[in-house]
Structures are given as structure tokens and as C-alpha cells.
Design a protein around this motif. Structure first.
Motif, mmCIF file in Angstrom:
data_model
loop_
_atom_site.group_PDB
_atom_site.id
_atom_site.type_symbol
_atom_site.label_atom_id
_atom_site.label_comp_id
_atom_site.label_asym_id
_atom_site.label_seq_id
_atom_site.Cartn_x
_atom_site.Cartn_y
_atom_site.Cartn_z
ATOM 1 N N ALA A 360 0.835 -1.203 0.000
ATOM 2 C CA ALA A 360 0.000 0.000 0.000
ATOM 3 C C ALA A 360 0.873 1.258 0.000
ATOM 4 C CB ALA A 360 -0.936 -0.004 1.203
ATOM 5 N N ALA A 361 1.943 1.236 0.793
ATOM 6 C CA ALA A 361 2.855 2.386 0.839
ATOM 7 C C ALA A 361 3.603 2.548 -0.477
ATOM 8 C CB ALA A 361 3.838 2.214 1.991
ATOM 9 N N GLN A 362 4.002 1.447 -1.092
ATOM 10 C CA GLN A 362 4.721 1.508 -2.368
ATOM 11 C C GLN A 362 3.825 2.043 -3.482
ATOM 12 O OE1 GLN A 362 6.201 -2.500 -2.839
ATOM 13 N NE2 GLN A 362 7.931 -2.173 -1.443
ATOM 14 N N LEU A 363 2.572 1.632 -3.497
ATOM 15 C CA LEU A 363 1.641 2.125 -4.513
ATOM 16 C C LEU A 363 1.316 3.599 -4.279
ATOM 17 C CD1 LEU A 363 -0.836 -0.884 -4.899
ATOM 18 C CD2 LEU A 363 1.122 -0.305 -6.318
ATOM 19 N N ARG A 364 1.190 3.984 -3.023
ATOM 20 C CA ARG A 364 0.914 5.384 -2.721
ATOM 21 C C ARG A 364 2.039 6.284 -3.241
ATOM 22 N NH1 ARG A 364 0.867 4.978 2.441
ATOM 23 N NH2 ARG A 364 -1.250 4.123 2.439
ATOM 24 N N ALA A 365 3.260 5.775 -3.228
ATOM 25 C CA ALA A 365 4.411 6.561 -3.673
ATOM 26 C C ALA A 365 4.371 6.874 -5.167
ATOM 27 C CB ALA A 365 5.707 5.827 -3.329
ATOM 28 N N VAL A 366 3.592 6.085 -5.946
ATOM 29 C CA VAL A 366 3.490 6.367 -7.387
ATOM 30 C C VAL A 366 2.128 6.960 -7.739
ATOM 31 C CG1 VAL A 366 5.147 4.553 -7.939
ATOM 32 C CG2 VAL A 366 2.692 4.031 -8.017
ATOM 33 N N GLY A 367 1.299 7.241 -6.723
ATOM 34 C CA GLY A 367 0.025 7.900 -6.974
ATOM 35 C C GLY A 367 -1.189 7.005 -6.982
ATOM 36 N N ILE A 368 -1.043 5.758 -6.520
ATOM 37 C CA ILE A 368 -2.178 4.829 -6.459
ATOM 38 C C ILE A 368 -2.565 4.618 -4.999
ATOM 39 C CG2 ILE A 368 -2.994 2.493 -6.958
ATOM 40 C CD1 ILE A 368 -0.945 2.394 -9.246
ATOM 41 N N GLU A 369 -3.798 4.973 -4.659
ATOM 42 C CA GLU A 369 -4.278 4.801 -3.292
ATOM 43 C C GLU A 369 -4.967 3.444 -3.149
ATOM 44 O OE1 GLU A 369 -3.793 6.698 -0.663
ATOM 45 O OE2 GLU A 369 -2.607 8.135 -1.850
#
Length: 490
Positions: A360-369
Motif C-alpha cells: 500500500a505504501a509503495q503504490l501510494r508513492a506512485v500515486g495509487i491509493e
């Protein structure tokens, strides 16, 4: 069960000529409780972890090294065209309820598994069967639609165990098989107990009783081992404590490999994940090593496709989905994808719960919640596996050599690209080893290039056991806790 050693009592036994008897019971820890106890009507690995090779048996079975061994069939032969298989059955076998095992039970079991209304989770294993015939009570003849050199391997799965028509309807709560252990009780939420089958055709097992205790919390699992409340935890959920246990002479840590491809599964037919560019961006946003280190404390092998690295036909495709957050951002931008929010459903295993937070944190870093929901196992099976009501989920596929699931149109991540289906169909009819290897290479590459799922790591088998316990499997060629050869030593 806690075992206490009393030196004074031991000395008394020796002085009086009595032999010191090793324990004849075992308590095995498991993370997940099975939703039922019928391996022919359930997809949960926890079912086989209790009953495979213990309560139920098939025509063939997997050995500890993954080899296909004799089971209820003591031999088999195949016709020159590869379509007609004759299995010669053991003659001294009875089911636990006293009914006699014979070829009619095999006929019933295979026809039940492949029936139109079958609830077998691995129904495709039986799809190639054209006819099942009883010629004598001691042998069964199975005619296939096409040649299949892997047929004895398919019959070794837990989903292919042989059951009796007299007891088939109630196997979920009262499993009746032919194995070395008999079902005794199931206290839901706590444990399942098996007892030795006094009339087992293969000889009475060394253990008189085996109890499977369900302990999902990693802290509680560690405490249970330290207290001696469990004797073995074949799939230990707290890998961060393994160094402590390895340093304690009371225990041994057993590290092996599994067939468990751990994946970030994506719903390929549900928008926006029906867009391959989004799936590709997600794949590049994931740092596999961070997940292995953070969720598994370093235990696990990175994978780039749905195939076990220890398999000789494995192709290393991790480079196709290498961790690159800038590339992930660019793919999203070029595809006009923004404001993406996805549901991430996490089942109970620690690799999923811990790994989910990292992803979840890795996806948030590219703009995916992501919106995380923690599901119990039965809820995950109903909502995700059967209902396909999810965007993302994390799960280990522990079935052996199961890349063919990508050809099933109704499978939960919903891929089934026609070219892939054709490839698997060709593989099924191919017996030449070299040709099969080439087809498996193509299959691995196709799903990797289509970014069907996020391929994370091959699940390691990290187990802990009492140092005096021997016979447990080191590796997991299938999802099982085979207790056939387990015994205590002084």
C-alpha cells in the motif's frame, strides 16, 4: 502438549527394569483453521494440511521430495497411445467406518469430481477423463480424451483422494478416509484431533494421537512453542523469532521450499485493472525485496512469474517487472491514468497482512491509493475467490505446478487470454519433455508480459519443532503435514 522430564522418575524406571517410553502424541500448530475437512470440496490449503496422507489417500500420493508414489494403487500402466491408464489397487484396505475399499469407490470418486455439479476446487484435474470403468474389484481403467503423461501426478493431489459413497455427503464435518489416522473431534476455533488407525493397511503409525491447534497470531504462536504447548509448527508465522528458537537446544528450525507462489493478485476483468498499463505500473511500483524483508524477515525468493524457482523449467523473468517507481509514474502518466483508488483485500496469513501494508505504501508513492480490508479466511474465499469482488489481494498459491489456473475463465483473477488457453491445451497433450519445457517457458513469459498479477516471492517453508521430533517434511511439495513417518526419539 507440554512434556515434562522428571529425572527421579526416569531413574526409578531404569532401576526397576522398565523402558523409558517416548511420547506417542503430537500437537501441531497451524495458522489457519480449515473451513471444512473435505479436500474434494474446498479450496483452502488448511484442509489438506490436516487430512492429506493422514485421513485421506488417493490412487497416488506425493512424497516428501515431490516424487509421485504409490497410494491406494500399488502399480499402474499406460497404453502405447498414452490414453488408457490401468491402476492396480491394494486389496487389504478399509475405510475408517469399516466399509471395504474397491474399484467402485474409485469410480464413484472420479465421476463425482468431474460431474457437472461438482464442487471440487480443482475440477480441471479431471477434465481430461473420458471414461472410468471397473473391470475387476482390484483394478480400475481410466480412458482419457487425450494423452496425458502427467495423469499420475494429477491423481496425487488432495483434491483427487478416494472417498466412499456411504460417507461422501458428510465429509466436511466427519471425514472418513482410508489413511493412517482417524478423525476424532473438531472443536471449531481451537483444534482438530486425529487418532491412529489400528487397522491401517500400511501398518499402525508411531503416533497414537495428533492434535492440530489453530493459532493465527504470531506472538501467540511463539509463546505456544516456548511453553511447549505445541510440539511443531511446520509453517511458523513469526519468522522474526526464528533466531531465538534456533539458539534454544529444545528446538530445531526447519527451513525448506514450498510450491507457494505469493502474488499480488489483480482482477483482470474489472476496471480499471482491465487496463494492462495499470497492471504494468503496479508491477514496477513493487519492491519485492522490501516485502520479503519486511513481511517475511528475509525468507523468500523473488519471482517474476507464476512458477517455482526450484523447478528445472523455471524462467527468471523478474527483470520484466523490476522495481522502478519513476517508470511506474511514467506509465501511468502516458496512459492518462490518475486518481486511481483500489480495494486491497487481505486474508489472515502474516505474509498478506504485513505485505499488504508495505505494498500500500509503495503504490501510494506512485500515486495509487488503496483501501485495505482485512478478511477472515472464510470471508476471503466467499468474497474474493468465489465472488470475484475485489481489486487487489495477496495470497500464496501452494498447489504444485499450477500455472494452468491462468487458462480458467472463471478463476478469481479472471485472465484466460485465448492464446494462453490454447498454449495450455497444447501442453496437456504433449508428452515429450523437451517440448513441454518450451511450452512452459512460453506460458511463463506470456503471463509475465501481460502483467496478470504482481509476482512477489516464492514462499519459504519456515518451521519449528521439538528437537526430539523426527519425520516432518522439510519442504512442501504439496500443502500437507504428513504425519505418516513422524515419531519421537530420545
Amino acid at each position: 502438549m507440554k512434556k515434562l522430564f522428571n529425572p527421579a522418575l526416569a531413574a526409578l524406571l531404569v532401576s526397576t527394569g522398565m523402558a523409558w517410553a517416548a511420547p506417542d502424541a503430537i500437537t501441531v500448530g497451524m495458522v489457519l483453521e480449515p473451513p471444512n475437512l473435505d479436500p474434494t470440496a474446498g479450496a483452502a490449503a488448511a484442509i489438506d494440511e490436516v487430512v492429506y496422507a493422514n485421513v485421506f489417500e488417493g490412487l497416488t500420493r506425493f512424497g516428501a521430495d515431490g516424487a509421485v508414489l504409490q497410494g491406494l494403487a500399488e502399480a499402474w500402466e499406460v497404453s502405447a497411445d498414452g490414453r488408457i491408464w490401468t491402476f492396480f489397487l491394494r486389496s487389504d484396505v478399509k475405510f475408517h467406518d469399516g466399509t471395504t475399499f474397491d474399484a467402485y469407490d474409485v469410480e464413484f470418486s472420479l465421476n463425482r469430481a468431474r460431474a457437472e455439479d461438482s464442487t471440487n476446487a480443482q475440477k480441471p484435474l479431471f477434465a481430461g477423463i473420458d471414461l472410468v470403468e471397473v473391470f475387476e474389484l482390484g483394478n480400475i481403467v481410466i480412458t482419457l480424451k487425450e494423452p496425458d503423461g502427467a495423469f499420475p501426478w494429477k491423481m496425487a493431489w488432495g483434491d483427487a483422494v478416494i472417498v466412499a459413497p456411504e460417507s461422501a455427503a458428510t465429509l466436511a464435518t466427519n471425514p472418513v478416509g482410508t489413511g493412517p489416522f482417524v478423525f476424532s473431534e473438531w472443536v471449531q476455533g481451537d483444534h482438530v484431533t486425529l487418532t491412529a488407525n489400528e487397522d491401517y493397511w500400511g501398518g499402525k503409525p508411531a503416533l497414537a494421537r495428533a492434535t492440530f491447534r489453530f493459532i493465527s497470531d504470531p506472538t501467540a504462536a511463539f509463546a505456544a512453542m516456548m511453553a511447549g504447548d505445541v510440539d511443531a509448527f511446520p509453517n511458523f508465522p513469526a519468522p522474526e523469532t526464528l533466531p531465538l528458537l534456533a539458539a534454544d537446544p529444545r528446538f530445531k528450525v526447519i527451513v525448506g521450499s514450498t510450491e507457494g507462489e505469493t502474488i499480488l493478485a489483480m482482477n483482470n476483468k474489472l476496471a480499471p485493472l482491465d487496463n494492462v498499463k495499470l497492471r504494468e505500473a503496479i508491477a514496477h511500483a513493487i519492491n519485492r525485496q522490501d516485502i520479503i524483508d519486511g513481511a517475511m524477515f528475509g525468507y523468500g525468493t523473488p519471482i517474476g512469474t507464476h512458477f517455482a524457482p526450484h523447478n528445472p523449467d523455471y524462467v527468471d523473468l523478474t527483470g520484466l517487472s523490476a522495481y522502478n517507481q519513476e517508470m511506474a509514474k511514467k506509465i501511468l502518466a502516458d496512459a492518462g491514468l490518475s486518481g486511481i483508488k483500489l480495494r486491497l483485500a487481505l486474508p489472515p496469513p502474516t505474509y498478506a497482512r504485513r505485505g499488504g501494508e508495505i505494498i500500500a505504501a509503495q503504490l501510494r508513492a506512485v500515486g495509487i491509493e488503496t483501501e485495505i480490508s482485512n478478511l477472515e479466511w472464510a470471508q476471503w474465499l466467499e468474497q474474493v475467490f468465489r465472488g470475484k469482488d475485489f481489486d487487489l489481494t495477496i495470497v500464496s498459491h501452494t498447489e504444485p505446478m499450477d500455472i494452468d489456473i491462468y487458462s480458467r475463465p472463471d478463476y478469481y483473477f479472471q485472465y484466460a487470454r485465448p492464446e494462453f488457453v490454447a498454449l495450455i491445451d497444447k501442453l496437456k497433450g504433449t508428452t515429450d519433455a523437451t517440448a513441454r519445457s518450451e511450452l512452459l517457458r512460453q506460458a511463463q513469459e506470456m503471463i509475465a508480459k501481460d502483467y496478470v498479477n504482481g509476482y512477489l516471492f516464492q514462499l519459504a517453508k519456515t518451521g519449528v519443532a521439538n528437537a526430539k521430533l523426527v519425520g516432518l517434511w522439510e519442504n512442501s511439495p504439496t500443502q500437507a503435514n504428513d504425519l505418516t513417518a513422524v515419531h519421537w526419539v530420545d
